[in-house]
Design a protein around this motif. Structure first.
Motif, PDB file in Angstrom:
ATOM      1  N   ALA A 159       0.645  -1.518   0.180  1.00 17.10           N
ATOM      2  CA  ALA A 159      -0.231   0.007  -0.359  1.00 17.10           C
ATOM      3  C   ALA A 159       0.704   1.340  -0.166  1.00 17.10           C
ATOM      4  CB  ALA A 159      -1.218  -0.065   1.770  1.00 17.10           C
ATOM      5  N   GLU A 160       1.957   1.278   1.025  1.00 13.63           N
ATOM      6  CA  GLU A 160       2.730   2.939   0.449  1.00 13.63           C
ATOM      7  C   GLU A 160       3.811   2.528  -0.556  1.00 13.63           C
ATOM      8  OE1 GLU A 160       5.484   1.135   3.543  1.00 13.63           O
ATOM      9  OE2 GLU A 160       5.534   3.199   4.261  1.00 13.63           O
ATOM     10  N   GLN A 161       4.030   1.237  -1.290  1.00 13.88           N
ATOM     11  CA  GLN A 161       3.990   1.603  -2.370  1.00 13.88           C
ATOM     12  C   GLN A 161       3.091   2.259  -3.382  1.00 13.88           C
ATOM     13  OE1 GLN A 161       4.966  -2.535  -3.469  1.00 13.88           O
ATOM     14  NE2 GLN A 161       6.673  -2.191  -2.327  1.00 13.88           N
ATOM     15  N   LEU A 162       1.719   1.598  -3.693  1.00 11.18           N
ATOM     16  CA  LEU A 162       0.502   2.307  -4.330  1.00 11.18           C
ATOM     17  C   LEU A 162       0.602   3.055  -3.973  1.00 11.18           C
ATOM     18  CD1 LEU A 162      -0.739  -1.512  -4.540  1.00 11.18           C
ATOM     19  CD2 LEU A 162       0.333  -0.193  -6.528  1.00 11.18           C
ATOM     20  N   THR A 163       0.224   4.167  -2.453  1.00 10.41           N
ATOM     21  CA  THR A 163       0.035   5.449  -2.468  1.00 10.41           C
ATOM     22  C   THR A 163       0.743   6.234  -3.058  1.00 10.41           C
ATOM     23  OG1 THR A 163       0.192   4.378  -0.052  1.00 10.41           O
ATOM     24  CG2 THR A 163      -2.089   4.392  -1.396  1.00 10.41           C
ATOM     25  N   GLY A 164       2.188   6.114  -2.561  1.00  9.48           N
ATOM     26  CA  GLY A 164       3.133   7.444  -2.306  1.00  9.48           C
ATOM     27  C   GLY A 164       3.786   7.792  -0.498  1.00  9.48           C
ATOM     28  N   ARG A 165       2.798   6.972   0.060  1.00  7.52           N
ATOM     29  CA  ARG A 165       2.253   7.929   1.422  1.00  7.52           C
ATOM     30  C   ARG A 165       3.376   6.098   1.957  1.00  7.52           C
ATOM     31  NH1 ARG A 165      -2.275  11.215   3.459  1.00  7.52           N
ATOM     32  NH2 ARG A 165      -2.620  12.051   0.897  1.00  7.52           N
ATOM     33  N   ARG A 174     -11.529   3.220  -1.189  1.00  8.74           N
ATOM     34  CA  ARG A 174     -11.680   4.677  -0.561  1.00  8.74           C
ATOM     35  C   ARG A 174     -10.467   5.071   0.324  1.00  8.74           C
ATOM     36  NH1 ARG A 174     -14.209   5.660   4.904  1.00  8.74           N
ATOM     37  NH2 ARG A 174     -12.631   4.580   5.034  1.00  8.74           N
ATOM     38  N   SER A 175      -9.954   3.998   0.875  1.00  3.79           N
ATOM     39  CA  SER A 175      -9.176   4.571   1.978  1.00  3.79           C
ATOM     40  C   SER A 175      -7.350   4.275   0.948  1.00  3.79           C
ATOM     41  CB  SER A 175      -8.663   3.549   2.970  1.00  3.79           C
ATOM     42  OG  SER A 175      -9.592   3.231   3.856  1.00  3.79           O
ATOM     43  N   ALA A 176      -7.993   3.597   0.027  1.00  6.87           N
ATOM     44  CA  ALA A 176      -6.721   3.620  -0.915  1.00  6.87           C
ATOM     45  C   ALA A 176      -6.825   5.227  -1.604  1.00  6.87           C
ATOM     46  CB  ALA A 176      -6.029   3.145  -1.769  1.00  6.87           C
ATOM     47  N   ARG A 177      -7.524   5.702  -2.016  1.00  9.41           N
ATOM     48  CA  ARG A 177      -7.495   7.070  -2.534  1.00  9.41           C
ATOM     49  C   ARG A 177      -7.409   7.757  -2.011  1.00  9.41           C
ATOM     50  NH1 ARG A 177     -10.179   7.696  -8.084  1.00  9.41           N
ATOM     51  NH2 ARG A 177     -10.878  10.042  -7.033  1.00  9.41           N
TER      52      ARG A 177
END
Ligand code: ATP
Ligand code: MG
Ligand code: MG
Ligand code: MG
Length: 478
Positions: free
Chosen positions: A260-266, A316-319
């Motif tokens: 999720a970090e990789q996909l969101t950049g956060r 939603r969370s990922a967005r």
């Protein structure tokens, strides 16, 4: 110690002690009244109720569990998953209190070299039912736990029954003290976040009479055969043995956060509100995959509705965390790789699982873009009137008609330099919830005959995943 090793050691310990290893039942049993299997004992209900003769006197299993009632806790507490694995040992008229306590104590305190979990005995606390001095006496005698670390609790916490006439009994729970860094002193009664509950032992011994659940628990007799039903949280043991802060950072969940970090950049571990979302993603990705694997499809009611909410919450969370592209296929791949060693169907059935999850994501992304259009129009209207605030009714319409979550409305409003009448929104949500509750209540009463309640045997009424949860589910995205 890795999660798969924790599972293996549990089963080995009990098989060595004469228990038959029984595979996990599906999360979805034919019983229309039980939303999902939420405890190890569910598949053994007929034996406990005496409706069928048990084919073995001792059994052990690691049961897949889903507790939708815990959804609000996910990511917020350190210890609640929607999907988790409950390891259990069961006695059908065989050993009782002393046996159950002895077996549990051996496994948790035996050193890791010798095949146990190697918990420091000094950090173990236990609870017992207030009218069950016998359990406390056994803990003292068998395990050497001093009185100071044995706490008594009332029926609400430490007595199990079906909420109707039938079997019941006191229970005794095992806790591990994580130390002063995690909260205040005083045992589990004082702080359940510092003292982590790992295992619940139920001593099924009484016949309960009157239909007044949780009021006095007066037994009217004793069962001819005493039974044992226990449940140990595998993820909680993993969290403690892996020395991580919460169940979401254990070996089978943390890699989902990494992806999720990789996909969101956060980054995880920087901001509390982001962290909650990362943990929600990890938890829900796994629950969704396990539910789809057991045949659940997204839908508008019942089980399908729960799955839909879980999947939408992931998107939603990922967005909100910053991903602009679809994420589901990636997440499903990660969870399949992690869980397939214990649940091979996640690999063999991967195409179908992925298709179902991605299909729901695609549909929801469409919803989001429709909602975004209405959102933009609303913003224009507010601005053209020189206002600063989006009305509660507009936020409610976005939520109710377009499935547009309030978090997203708040986030986007703040990006647009506007506020939202959140109190107004909440009170409209509350009105809707009351209506749904009244409706569920009338449905529930329509079903209130004994034969159906018998089917709802569960670890206490609070864990019954029934209509109330479905209605409260409506608030999940709020
Ligand atoms: P808690 O009080 O922490 O919510 P509980 O008393 O509801 O737990 P039980 O019904 O006694 O839990 O279930 C047996 C065991 O299963 C618990 O001791 C715990 O280790 C584990 N467990 C229960 N709920 C969860 C959950 N949501 N996520 C992970 N493990 C859980
Ligand atoms: Mg609970
Ligand atoms: Mg508890
Ligand atoms: Mg418990």
């Amino acid at each position: 110690m890795q999660t798969h090793e924790i599972r293996r050691r549990f089963l080995e310990h009990f098989v060595r002690a004469g228990h038959t290893e029984v595979p996990s039942a599906s999360l979805v049993l034919p019983d229309p009244n039980l939303l999902f299997v939420n405890a190890g004992m569910v598949q053994f209900k007929p034996y406990f109720l005496g409706q069928e003769a048990a084919p073995f006197r001792r059994a052990t299993s690691v049961q897949k569990c889903v507790r939708t009632g815990d959804i609000e806790e996910v990511g917020v507490t350190t210890r609640h998953n929607t999907f988790f694995q409950m390891a259990g040992n069961f006695s059908f008229g065989d050993y009782f209190k002393e046996g159950a306590i002895t077996f549990a104590w051996e496994l948790i305190t035996k050193s890791q070299e010798e095949g146990g979990y190697g918990f420091d005995p000094e950090r173990i606390w236990v609870t017992a039912y207030e009218s069950d001095p016998e359990a406390a006496e056994i803990w003292e005698r068998v395990a050497g736990i001093p009185k100071e670390r044995i706490q008594f609790r009332d029926g609400k916490d430490n007595y199990w029954d079906m909420g109707v006439p039938g079997p019941g009994g006191p229970c005794s729970e095992i806790y591990y003290d994580r130390g002063p860094k995690y909260g205040k002193e005083g045992g589990p009664v004082a702080d359940e976040d510092r003292y982590i509950e790992i295992w619940n032992l139920v001593f099924m011994q009484d016949i309960r009479g009157e239909l007044s659940p949780k009021l006095g628990h007066a037994p009217i007799g004793t069962l001819p055969k005493k039974n044992i039903d226990t449940g140990m949280g595998v993820e909680r043991v993993a969290m403690l043995l892996q020395g991580v802060e919460n169940v979401y950072e254990t070996d089978l969940l943390r890699p989902i956060i990494d992806r999720a970090e990789q996909l969101t950049g956060r980054s995880y571990g920087v901001e509390h509100t982001d962290d909650v979302r990362f943990r929600v993603i990890a938890d829900h990705v796994r629950s969704s995959a396990m539910l789809i694997a057991d045949g659940v499809n997204p839908g508008n009611d019942g089980r399908g509705y729960v799955l839909r909410r879980l999947l939408r919450r992931i998107v939603r969370s990922a967005r909100i965390l910053g991903s602009e592209k679809p994420v589901m296929a990636e997440f499903m791949k990660v969870v399949s790789d992690l869980m397939a060693p214990s649940y091979p169907e996640l690999a063999t059935d991967f195409r179908r699982i992925e298709t179902v999850a991605v299909g729901e994501e695609t549909a929801f992304l469409k919803t989001l873009s429709t909602g975004s259009r209405l959102f933009d129009e609303t913003v224009d209207q507010v601005r053209s009137k020189g206002g600063k605030k989006i009305a509660g009714t507009d936020a409610f319409t976005l939520h109710d008609t377009y499935g547009f979550p309030i978090d997203l409305t708040l986030e986007m409003a703040s990006e647009a330099g506007l506020e939202v009448d959140e109190a107004g929104f909440r009170s409209l949500m509350a009105e809707q919830r009351d209506r749904a509750k009244a409706d569920a209540q009338s449905r529930k009463h329509a079903h209130a005959d004994l034969s159906i309640y018998k089917e709802l045997v569960d670890r206490g009424a609070t864990e019954f995943t029934g209509f109330d949860e479905l209605t409260s589910e409506a608030t999940v995205l709020a």
